[in-house]
Motif scaffolding. Structure first.
Motif, PDB file in Angstrom:
ATOM      1  N   GLU A 146     -28.389  17.943  -9.860  1.00 47.52           N
ATOM      2  CA  GLU A 146     -27.103  18.467  -9.390  1.00 47.52           C
ATOM      3  C   GLU A 146     -27.118  19.992  -9.328  1.00 47.52           C
ATOM      4  O   GLU A 146     -26.663  20.588  -8.367  1.00 47.52           O
ATOM      5  N   ASN A 147     -27.675  20.634 -10.345  1.00 46.67           N
ATOM      6  CA  ASN A 147     -27.635  22.096 -10.431  1.00 46.67           C
ATOM      7  C   ASN A 147     -28.721  22.797  -9.630  1.00 46.67           C
ATOM      8  O   ASN A 147     -28.536  23.936  -9.218  1.00 46.67           O
ATOM      9  N   PHE A 151     -26.974  20.692  -2.965  1.00 48.10           N
ATOM     10  CA  PHE A 151     -25.969  21.701  -2.667  1.00 48.10           C
ATOM     11  C   PHE A 151     -24.631  21.205  -3.203  1.00 48.10           C
ATOM     12  O   PHE A 151     -24.423  19.998  -3.346  1.00 48.10           O
ATOM     13  N   PRO A 152     -23.706  22.120  -3.500  1.00 42.34           N
ATOM     14  CA  PRO A 152     -22.396  21.693  -3.994  1.00 42.34           C
ATOM     15  C   PRO A 152     -21.671  20.801  -2.977  1.00 42.34           C
ATOM     16  O   PRO A 152     -21.861  20.942  -1.763  1.00 42.34           O
ATOM     17  N   GLU A 153     -20.851  19.893  -3.498  1.00 41.05           N
ATOM     18  CA  GLU A 153     -20.062  18.997  -2.647  1.00 41.05           C
ATOM     19  C   GLU A 153     -19.251  19.829  -1.659  1.00 41.05           C
ATOM     20  O   GLU A 153     -18.630  20.827  -2.021  1.00 41.05           O
ATOM     21  N   GLY A 173     -20.285  27.448  -4.443  1.00 41.62           N
ATOM     22  CA  GLY A 173     -21.703  27.366  -4.796  1.00 41.62           C
ATOM     23  C   GLY A 173     -22.587  28.358  -4.083  1.00 41.62           C
ATOM     24  O   GLY A 173     -23.711  28.584  -4.502  1.00 41.62           O
ATOM     25  N   LEU A 174     -22.106  28.995  -3.020  1.00 42.04           N
ATOM     26  CA  LEU A 174     -22.878  30.028  -2.347  1.00 42.04           C
ATOM     27  C   LEU A 174     -22.321  31.371  -2.802  1.00 42.04           C
ATOM     28  O   LEU A 174     -21.112  31.602  -2.718  1.00 42.04           O
TER      29      LEU A 174
END
Length: 191
Positions: A146-147, A151-153, A173-174
């Motif tokens: 996940e980390n 990529f983040p949802e 997340g970016l």
């Protein structure tokens, strides 16, 4: 323009899936770079008989002293499957790191292959085992997946830009984050 972004992205992604030990190779290149040495490392399927004596891989290196650049090639048995190839790359990387350390200890004067011995081969095998075990453990860890892998949802729900002046529109997340740069390796907990 002959190439198209979507098709080219698919092509490059497919190539990345068969890039054996790419993250490890990048890590070794970074290690060399920290010592102000460039590393040009190639992984080659041995179709022309460089490998002899029943081995599965071989390392060939040379130093360009004028540029502080090491040229290295790892030849893999042409019939090695992906898993064997990964172990062989790790094994030969340890040979490369031993040569590099010997060169540094010589005051950066003498680059030469290390003579093969049972002790060295055992150390290379131990390194390959541990490195591949770390890769496997990391890839199987949901938290790390996940980390570090996914990529983040929602990151691609709308087109994005890399323009820093528009970073307020970047998806979760970016970020430009000096506390978490891409060069900082992830923390891997071993139980």
């Amino acid at each position: 323009m002959a190439i198209k972004p979507i098709n080219t992205a698919k092509l490059v992604f497919e190539e990345s899936l068969v890039s054996i030990m790419a993250h490890t190779i990048r890590g070794v290149e970074n290690h060399f770079r920290r010592h102000r040495v460039e590393l040009d490392l190639r992984i080659i399927s041995d179709k022309f008989g460089t490998i002899t004596n029943g081995t599965t891989s071989v390392l060939k290196t040379r130093l360009n002293t004028h540029q502080d650049r090491v040229l290295a090639s790892i030849f893999l048995h042409k019939d090695a499957n992906k898993n064997l190839a990964r172990v062989c790359v790790a094994h030969e990387i340890y040979h490369l790191l031993v040569e590099f350390e010997q060169w540094r200890e010589s005051g950066r004067l003498i680059w030469k292959p290390i003579p093969h011995s049972k002790l060295l081969e055992d150390e290379c095998n131990q390194f390959a085992w541990e490195l591949c075990r770390q890769h496997d453990r990391f890839n199987r860890s949901e938290r790390h997946r996940e980390n570090e892998i996914y990529f983040p949802e929602g990151a691609f729900e709308k087109p994005l830009t890399t323009d820093i002046s528009k970073s307020e529109n970047w998806p979760n997340g970016l970020a430009v984050d000096p506390d978490r740069p891409f060069t900082k390796p992830p923390v891997i907990e071993i139980n």
